[in-house]
Design an enzyme around this catalytic site. Sequence first.
Site, PDB file in Angstrom:
ATOM      1  N   HIS A  74       0.834  -1.212   0.000  1.00 46.68           N
ATOM      2  CA  HIS A  74       0.000   0.000   0.000  1.00 46.68           C
ATOM      3  C   HIS A  74       0.868   1.262   0.000  1.00 46.68           C
ATOM      4  O   HIS A  74       0.535   2.258  -0.643  1.00 46.68           O
ATOM      5  CB  HIS A  74      -1.003  -0.023   1.175  1.00 46.68           C
ATOM      6  CG  HIS A  74      -0.669   0.834   2.341  1.00 46.68           C
ATOM      7  ND1 HIS A  74      -0.272   0.312   3.552  1.00 46.68           N
ATOM      8  CD2 HIS A  74      -0.683   2.180   2.512  1.00 46.68           C
ATOM      9  CE1 HIS A  74      -0.050   1.288   4.402  1.00 46.68           C
ATOM     10  NE2 HIS A  74      -0.288   2.427   3.804  1.00 46.68           N
ATOM     11  N   ASP A 103      -0.388  10.221   2.545  1.00 45.40           N
ATOM     12  CA  ASP A 103      -0.336   9.044   3.425  1.00 45.40           C
ATOM     13  C   ASP A 103      -0.296   9.550   4.860  1.00 45.40           C
ATOM     14  O   ASP A 103       0.734   9.479   5.531  1.00 45.40           O
ATOM     15  CB  ASP A 103       0.895   8.190   3.115  1.00 45.40           C
ATOM     16  CG  ASP A 103       0.945   6.944   3.995  1.00 45.40           C
ATOM     17  OD1 ASP A 103      -0.119   6.510   4.467  1.00 45.40           O
ATOM     18  OD2 ASP A 103       2.058   6.424   4.219  1.00 45.40           O
TER      19      ASP A 103
END
Length: 872
Positions: free
Chosen positions: A509, A594
């Site tokens: 990810h 993120d």
Amino acid sequence: MRIRPLCLLLFLSGAATLVLEVAWFRRLAQVAGGTSVALSAVLAAFFGGMAAGAWLLGRFADRAARPLRFYAWLETTVVLCALLSPVVLDSSREVFVTLFARFHETPPLHAVLNFLFAVLLLAPPAFLLGATLPAAAAAARTTPADRGRALGWLYAWNTLGAVVGTVLAGFILLPALGLTWSMRTAALLSGAAALGAFLLKEQPREAGELQGPVGAPHPDAGRALKLYAASGFLGLTAEVAFTRSLVLVFGSATYAFTTMLAVFLFGIGAGGAIGTRLARDGERLRQKLEITVAATAALFSLAALLVYFLPRLYISFYLALEGSFGAGLWTRFVLSSLILLPGALGLGAAFPLAVHLAASRESGAGTGRAYAANALAGIAGTVLSVALLIPVLGPQYTVALAALATALVAAFGARRRLVWGLTAVTALGFIPPFNVARERLLAGVYYAPEIYLVDGRIHEETWEDGIDLPFARYGREATVSVFRWYGSMGVLIDGKAVATNHVVDDVQHLALLGHLPLALHPDPQSVLIVGLGMGTTWKAVALHEPKTVRVVEIEGAVVEAAAFIGNRPRDVVVADARTYVQATDQLYDVITSDPIHPWVRGGGDLYTLEYFESCRAKLAPGGVACQWLPVHQLSVEDRADIIRTFCAVFQAAAYYAGGDLILVGVATGDVPPPRALKGAALEALRAMGAEDLDRLRVADHVLLVDRVGEGRLLTDDSLHLEFSAPRQLMDQDAAQNYAWTRALWIKPPKLYNAMLHVQEARAAGDTEALTRWLTIAKAAGPGDPFRRRYAGELDLIEAEQLIRYGRTKLAEKFLENARALLPDDPRLIGTEADLRAAEGKHAAAATLYRKLLEKQPGNRYLQRRLKRVTGR
């Protein structure tokens, strides 16, 4: 005047003040920036205004014909400030953004300008709030003989009201009503205090009472102010430092901060009540104050050492209370009380003693002087601890140093040897902790306490072996460390694992946050990365060779940690991401975010409508926005809220990435299919089984909107996500989350479908389904390198668990499976060494541990494991 009615009024006033303070600080974190330096400037402006109000208006209150009426008008004005606050604070956003844009490259100047503007915003209402206690003290019309006792009760009730305000704001108002209505509720509380003051009967003072001070100042008044100022310096320094320590034990969710603040204020309020008894007879007040201040310093210094014992106590409570959200609250309350309450009692007890000496002539002026001295010294302690002491010394030694300095102020000139004895005790806070205790604190046992447990008890061998932390820094915003386990590494922020290079789900990810949006853009030349972590996303972006790659990271220590691991971006801005995105004039082809998980305090601000709108405004034509959407520790409802909010700003699509989702969006039109990649980027994607990115698309915009339906949007004002997400840290239903993703993804590839079923079965504790889907996952795509790594890690993790439970024969089988799939993984050596040690083959285990130590010299975890099998 009778004290009881005034106590009730100050109770309401204290509650209103803390609701306002919490709401103001939360809003200013959004508009001024969430960095500790920015918030320290706000804090200094707030407490500086209160100190000025206490000092200046306290004098006026003593000379007012009707001081109670004066108090009532103060509270009335506070009502108006509270009602105007949302508009004033929101309109200040542009000024703070402009200051950042022009001066962020010169941090000292930027901090000064932020402070000056914060003074303009907060000084007027803070000035009024600071004057309420001195005005009520003047209205009490106490005699010199009972002044300390009476004013102590006013202070105690005012502080206990602040406790109620803290709990009210943190557990009820902000989650349910949001920031604006919380401020309006504070206005209602202040309005009730004002109305009560207007309704109370008050006889005007006689002309003779207004001519000036009564009697001479107490000979120890100056000494009392110095001691109480030292107490204020210690109090706020300790509050800041212990907050940094305790988040490593409890986590940095907003509920943890609320609990700690409530305990601290409760101790001060209860201490004020205790101090009224000490001041009752009016005898030896200087000696009592000196002993109280020195004892407070000693208690805080010893508490700084005691923090290292809390991780084990936390797990004990976790087991006893069965690990629910409510259990977490009780655990935080009990352990916070153990650390903060004794010293806080001393801080509160010092007030009646100090004010009795300092207010010997006038109640209002004397109370104001004492309050101002305490507050100004507290500002100095806050700024010094944030800017210098904690980053250099760490929280423990920061508290110990502040405590020793405070005790020395009490000791020099003291009339009792006991004060010097307490000062000597304060020096114990400088004793360094054992390495394992330090490691357990930095590792954040709150995040995954189950890894230390076997059969519902602490596994002593695992606990005593600690963890290897080759890098640890106390940054200005958070504590950052790098952990190392048999060759793999990860980054911890305040004890929470934010990135690893060994968990395949995590690696995928983090890498796809870089690869995916660049593959969706036809020619990405300028990229902004929000959040550095350990640098995996930055490395993925760099493989595409855009002209500009800028990283925005709020904590400088994270940049150091990434460099320690080997990832060194050249263009890094250490700043609050929201402020940077709003302030920059540059447009980007790709903005990929993120952020920290939404349950972390402030993390939810990077999932709001306003943040997404800021990102869209800074996208170049055809630009792509990208946002991480975690599955773990987040409810289905919260995930739907995030998707709904993102889709309200962008035309969106969702992609699968290691169990989590990645949201991508464009300003207009549909999200295009990923373009074919070449070179190093393609090889990196191939290694993780994702060379065909289009196969990872879970849903397009129409399907996302249809599945989440109509409902709540996440806004800066609501703060819903910040308060709902922490409830999933212990009470999460992860199985439901994975099932929701499967239902959203209509035709997932065979491997990823099996992975979702594996994750769902593991979360649900369904052993039969887990075994069945593990078999399917291992068989899916036999030539796929990602499948091999994923299956190998599952076998490796299972082998480690079986070794801990003593099931060595079955562990051997899983280890063999992992060896076939991960032949070059250094974790195989460590796991085999653990297995041989569990089998009693200590010589073989020692050989393997030494082999790893040759590659990782200084690894303390390996050294302890080696000592365990060799006995030396």
